[in-house]
Each structure stands twice: as structure tokens, then as C-alpha cells.
Design a protein around this motif. Sequence first.
Motif, PDB file in Angstrom:
ATOM      1  N   ILE A   1      45.497  59.189  32.926  1.00 52.39           N
ATOM      2  CA  ILE A   1      45.913  60.444  33.565  1.00 52.39           C
ATOM      3  C   ILE A   1      47.166  60.989  32.899  1.00 52.39           C
ATOM      4  O   ILE A   1      47.291  62.195  32.636  1.00 52.39           O
ATOM      5  N   GLY A   2      48.119  60.104  32.612  1.00 49.37           N
ATOM      6  CA  GLY A   2      49.347  60.538  31.940  1.00 49.37           C
ATOM      7  C   GLY A   2      49.059  61.139  30.583  1.00 49.37           C
ATOM      8  O   GLY A   2      49.665  62.146  30.179  1.00 49.37           O
ATOM      9  N   LEU A   3      48.140  60.533  29.854  1.00 45.50           N
ATOM     10  CA  LEU A   3      47.766  61.032  28.534  1.00 45.50           C
ATOM     11  C   LEU A   3      47.103  62.408  28.642  1.00 45.50           C
ATOM     12  O   LEU A   3      47.395  63.337  27.861  1.00 45.50           O
ATOM     13  N   LEU A   4      46.205  62.567  29.622  1.00 47.48           N
ATOM     14  CA  LEU A   4      45.505  63.838  29.803  1.00 47.48           C
ATOM     15  C   LEU A   4      46.449  64.939  30.265  1.00 47.48           C
ATOM     16  O   LEU A   4      46.353  66.090  29.803  1.00 47.48           O
ATOM     17  N   VAL A   5      47.357  64.601  31.168  1.00 46.86           N
ATOM     18  CA  VAL A   5      48.315  65.600  31.656  1.00 46.86           C
ATOM     19  C   VAL A   5      49.171  66.111  30.506  1.00 46.86           C
ATOM     20  O   VAL A   5      49.407  67.325  30.368  1.00 46.86           O
ATOM     21  N   LYS A   6      49.646  65.203  29.677  1.00 49.80           N
ATOM     22  CA  LYS A   6      50.487  65.602  28.553  1.00 49.80           C
ATOM     23  C   LYS A   6      49.714  66.495  27.575  1.00 49.80           C
ATOM     24  O   LYS A   6      50.252  67.469  27.036  1.00 49.80           O
TER      25      LYS A   6
END
Length: 294
Positions: A282-287
Motif C-alpha cells: 500500500i505504501g508503495l502504491l500510494v507513493k
Amino acid sequence: MEQTKLSPQALEVVSGMQRNETDEHVIYTRIAGFAKGEDNRRVLRQIGADEQAHAKIWQQYTGRALKPRGLRCFWYTLLARVFGFTFAVKLMESGEENACGIYGDLAREVPEATQISEDESRHENELLAMLDEERLQYVGSMVLGLNDALVELTGTLAGLTFALQNTRLIALSGLITGISATLSMASSEYLSSSSEGRSDALKSCTYTGIAYCITVALLVLPYLLFPPQGYLWAMVTMLLTTVLIIACFNYYIAVAKGLSFRKRFGEMAAISLSVAAVSFVIGLLVKRFLGIDV
């Protein structure tokens, strides 16, 4: 009774038994000196006296007195002070489960072995009845704080790792989140316990808060130790720390309360690491999709 009546194999076994009983007499006696509760102290002193009596029986066959092993006595006494007497004596007595078959074989040459085996079984039953230490009464509260911190913080830190890509920013965010969550969890436990009419609501929430706070500190620590660009190594260390915390805590509970270590460890590890993996993605996608670059 002459030593020569025993075969060499039996003599070796008896000598080992005598040494263990001598050690355990000292250990039980020492623990009884600082254990809380008169009933606990009484049982510990009685078991210590039984161990001494057993050692004297073995001495009749070996023909020599043995001194207690100082390091072993010190180690179990230290464990009792740090982790509680229940954990220490359960850990020590767990080795006696393997001795049941030995006693049966030994009884052919040493008649007293049968009675000693029965005494050891009685010890185990008495130890189970001694599970009234305060820290064990609040295991549920500790599990609540520990498990919630592991699941929430591993997920949060893993998600922030790729979102922020800076150990200092990740540590700052993790500490703010962790401290806030600690206060929230402790207050929720207090309100929950109070609504149930429990008189120990404050103590219950204290155990929950302490377990949560310690877990937060251990999980955030890797991000403070690694340089700003070492966020991937910090995350790997954090995940290894998570597994280690789960292993240590569940080993303690498994020994002290006679529960299954593998099952509890597997469940907690699977949940915490799965949440971390999802949060990482999720962190990777949000960024990526929000185009945020810190």
C-alpha cells in the motif's frame, strides 16, 4: 547399601540424578526466600526438602556427596527473579518429563526410584496449582497490548518505509503513531475493564500499556540505528525483531502456562507479517499513484 550393587550404566544415571536433585534443592530453597504468597513459599520449601531427600537416597548408591552446581543454581534463581518463579520452575521441571522412562528402567536395580518418580509427578501437579503470580493473571492484557502493537506498528512502519524512504522520518512517524496508540489502547482497556465492574481495571490497563510501549520502542529502534538511506535494512531488521518478540513472548507463555508454542507462534507471526506485507505494498502504491515525493 553398597555402590557395587549397581551396574556401571545405572551408577552413571544415579549420579546424574543426585546432582540434579542437589541443585534443585538449592534452587527451590532460594526461590522460596523471595516468592510472594505464603502458600507459594510453603510449596516451594516442601519441594526443595523432597529434592534434598531424593539426593540423599541417591547418595546411598553413589557413596559420595555432591556439591550443587553454582552456575545452574544462579541461572534458575535469576530467571525466577526476572520472569517469575512459575516460569523458572516450570522450565526446570520440564526436563523431568524425559526422566519418567529412566525411573522405570532404574527401578529394577533401585527400588526407591518408583517412589521418587511418584514424588516428581506430584511436584508437577503442585506447580500447576501455584499459577497465581500477578504477571500471569494479566497475560490476557499483555497479549492484547503486544499483539495490537505488533500488528499495527509492523504494518505502519512497513507502509512508511517506501512512502517516506528515510529512516529518520519513518522513526518520527512511527514514534508519534506508537505513543498515541499506546495511550489509546491503555485507556480502552481501562474503560473496558471498568465497564465489566473489575476492581483491577487500572492494573490491567497498565500491563497492556507497558507491553504496547515496549513493543513500539523495539520496532522503531532499527530506524534510529540505520542511516537515513538504510531504510530497507531497517525494515528487514524490524521484521526480524517482530519475529523474535513473538517467539520470546510465546515461549514464555508456553512454558509458564503449559500451552502450545508452535500454534501460538505461528498464528501471531503469520498475522503480523501478513499485515506488514500488505501495508508495504500500500505504501508503495500510494507513493507511486499520488506522486508524493518526500
